[in-house]
Design an enzyme around this catalytic site. Structure first.
Site, PDB file in Angstrom:
ATOM      1  N   LYS A  29       0.864  -1.174   0.000  1.00  0.00           N
ATOM      2  CA  LYS A  29       0.000   0.000   0.000  1.00  0.00           C
ATOM      3  C   LYS A  29       0.901   1.225   0.000  1.00  0.00           C
ATOM      4  O   LYS A  29       1.517   1.579   0.979  1.00  0.00           O
ATOM      5  CB  LYS A  29      -0.913  -0.012   1.228  1.00  0.00           C
ATOM      6  CG  LYS A  29      -2.205   0.798   1.060  1.00  0.00           C
ATOM      7  CD  LYS A  29      -1.995   2.303   0.954  1.00  0.00           C
ATOM      8  CE  LYS A  29      -1.492   2.893   2.263  1.00  0.00           C
ATOM      9  NZ  LYS A  29      -1.344   4.397   2.139  1.00  0.00           N
ATOM     10  N   GLU A  83       7.245   0.285  12.713  1.00  0.00           N
ATOM     11  CA  GLU A  83       8.414   1.172  12.818  1.00  0.00           C
ATOM     12  C   GLU A  83       7.866   2.584  12.825  1.00  0.00           C
ATOM     13  O   GLU A  83       7.409   3.102  11.805  1.00  0.00           O
ATOM     14  CB  GLU A  83       9.372   0.923  11.647  1.00  0.00           C
ATOM     15  CG  GLU A  83      10.761   1.484  11.884  1.00  0.00           C
ATOM     16  CD  GLU A  83      10.863   2.951  11.508  1.00  0.00           C
ATOM     17  OE1 GLU A  83      10.810   3.793  12.438  1.00  0.00           O
ATOM     18  OE2 GLU A  83      10.981   3.258  10.331  1.00  0.00           O
ATOM     19  N   CYS A 143      12.803   9.679  10.359  1.00  0.00           N
ATOM     20  CA  CYS A 143      12.364   9.371  11.722  1.00  0.00           C
ATOM     21  C   CYS A 143      13.534   9.238  12.692  1.00  0.00           C
ATOM     22  O   CYS A 143      13.374   9.470  13.890  1.00  0.00           O
ATOM     23  CB  CYS A 143      11.535   8.092  11.732  1.00  0.00           C
ATOM     24  SG  CYS A 143      12.388   6.644  11.064  1.00  0.00           S
ATOM     25  N   GLU A 184       7.664  14.770  17.509  1.00  0.00           N
ATOM     26  CA  GLU A 184       8.377  14.643  16.240  1.00  0.00           C
ATOM     27  C   GLU A 184       7.910  15.707  15.259  1.00  0.00           C
ATOM     28  O   GLU A 184       6.721  15.839  14.975  1.00  0.00           O
ATOM     29  CB  GLU A 184       8.139  13.251  15.645  1.00  0.00           C
ATOM     30  CG  GLU A 184       8.957  12.980  14.407  1.00  0.00           C
ATOM     31  CD  GLU A 184       8.820  11.550  13.918  1.00  0.00           C
ATOM     32  OE1 GLU A 184       9.835  10.946  13.563  1.00  0.00           O
ATOM     33  OE2 GLU A 184       7.672  11.045  13.894  1.00  0.00           O
TER      34      GLU A 184
END
Length: 491
Positions: free
Chosen positions: A186, A260, A294, A393
């Site tokens: 996807k 993750e 990340c 973040e």
């Protein structure tokens, strides 16, 4: 600044790749992929709906339950991975054409990153020979012979983010295929190009129908992939918030997952390390993919006495950054991936100012660029460890410098977030780094820079995720252990 975009090097952007065929979508809705530098529509792809996701799942399920793929030898599947590696290598120029326009990565960075992607397929092909898919064990219940057989987990839904799609596809698809799984990729709406390239490669190589399916969809339709009981495992890379949602759905049906997720990674700079050298390393790395990584080292922790020096050194480094078109060889920082992403980064910069941190550099849009999703690299000093820009973040080129009283305080600050993905310690004393690493709650700890290594294994502690990608652990994530106890060894 460019005003007209070249043609996209993809052949079937009006279709989805399901069951070994290019098929028209069920819905007429489209996703426009916007060039991050010019703000022009580069190309469009179908926006897969629930029916399309359904078809892809059904194809993968049938391919796993009835098709040849899981019944091939590991060596036969490894040969397909080697063929994929060669085919990806042949498409590097196309990836250079697509990826910077989708995300803002510098075109000059793409070939080096793609080397790692190609190596990933070859690495997992090599495990066909060295990994123990069957192990003899001694039974403890009085039987004469026992084995642990490692079998494929089944149908895998691989949900890919927009920032580094070719690499993240590789570290999900390569081990899954070697294990004998079938896969539904996807792709993200912002960067579907990598998925289409992989679909074209699967078609070119004649990979059995249903083994690799590729769709692009937004969140609503994508949730069908997560909730459908025909999907045995979801491998997701993305934000912690979305990961929480996926985990809650999978928990309800006891499905397997690899998650993750986000990070807020610290860099502890010890007093024996040169400030200018540390600032150069940290600032240069933050320019890669415009900070949309990340594992970026975005929290800089330094002693109170050297805080001001570190803030100035980072500001000086960012002052030398050249912002602009990612295809310009003089440029060192490209745009962000989307207007939504730039809005997010700008919002966090405003939050930092309101919270009382010292804005030492950047904080706005480059004055010489009137188009594109650009933002200046930004440095904050005197950042409180509890502030939002230290805890949340941002996913852009924004660094936060926090002073620490001593090493114990620095380690405490480094651990004082909900994340635990990556960390670094800057000192030339390797033993000291190892000692500190054992005290840091982080999936990776590196010396003197970002040492994330997918070849060994990558993943996080706490809310940075579950499981590991890359390395041997990345293969184990797609296998189930089956215990077989026999009266005698099989011939």
């Amino acid at each position: 600044m460019m005003t007209k975009l070249p043609s996209v090097p993809l052949a079937n952007t009006d279709c989805l790749y399901i069951d070994g065929k290019w098929v028209p979508p069920h819905s007429s809705a489209l996703i426009d992929v916007v060039d991050s530098t010019s703000e022009l529509v580069y190309y469009s792809v179908p926006d897969a709906d629930v029916d399309d996701i359904d078809r892809a799942i059904a194809a993968a399920r049938q391919a796993f339950d009835e098709g040849p793929w899981p019944r091939l030898s590991h060596a036969e599947r490894a040969q397909v991975l080697l063929d994929i590696a060669d085919a990806v290598e042949a498409r590097i120029d196309d990836i250079v054409e697509i990826w910077p326009r989708e995300t803002g990565i510098l075109a000059s960075s793409v070939p080096g990153v793609m080397r790692e992607v190609i190596d990933a397929y070859r690495y997992y092909a090599g495990l066909a020979k060295s990994f123990p898919f069957q192990e003899e064990v001694t039974p403890t219940n009085g039987a004469r012979f026992g084995m642990i057989v490692k079998e494929p987990v089944g149908v895998v839904g691989a949900i890919i983010p927009w920032n580094a799609p070719m690499g993240l596809i590789a570290f999900k698809v390569a081990p899954a295929l070697l294990a004998g799984c079938t896969v539904v990729i996807k792709s993200s709406p912002e960067a579907p190009g990598a998925g289409y390239i992989m679909a074209e490669i699967a078609d070119q190589l004649g990979i059995p129908a249903g083994v690799l399916n590729v769709v692009t969809a937004d969140r609503a339709a994508s949730e069908r992939l997560v909730s459908d009981p025909r999907v045995d495992k979801i491998s997701f890379t993305g934000s912690t918030e979305v990961g929480k949602r996926i985990g809650s759905i999978l928990g309800g049906r006891i499905a397997r997952s690899s998650l993750e997720l986000g990070g807020k990674s610290p860099a502890i700079v010890l007093d024996d390390f040169d400030i200018a050298e540390a600032a150069h390393t940290i600032a240069s790395a933050e320019c890669f993919l415009s900070g949309q990584i990340c594992a970026s080292l975005t929290r800089i922790i330094v002693s109170e006495e050297r805080h001001g020096e570190m803030v100035k050194a980072l500001a000086d480094e960012f002052d030398r950054v050249v912002i602009g078109d990612p295809y310009d060889p003089q440029v060192t920082l490209g745009p962000l991936a989307s207007d939504r992403q730039r809005d997010r980064v700008e919002n966090y910069i405003e939050i930092g100012i309101r919270e009382g941190a010292t804005l030492a550099y950047g904080g706005g849009r480059p004055s010489h660029l009137d188009r594109g999703w650009f933002v200046e690299p930004t440095v904050f000093g005197n950042v409180s460890e509890t502030s939002r820009i230290a805890q949340e973040e941002i996913f852009g080129p924004v660094l936060a410098v926090t002073p620490a009283r001593d090493l114990t305080d620095a380690v405490r600050i480094a651990n004082a977030t909900e994340f635990g993905l990556n960390a670094a310690v800057f000192t030339h004393d390797s033993k000291k780094v190892f000692d500190i690493a054992r005290r840091l709650h982080s999936g990776t700890v590196g010396q003197n820079g970002n040492r994330v290594d997918f070849g060994i294994g990558f993943g996080g502690f706490k809310r940075s995720g579950i499981g590991r990608e890359g390395g041997v652990a990345g293969l184990q994530a797609y296998l189930e252990n089956k215990t077989v106890v026999l009266d005698a060894p099989p011939e």
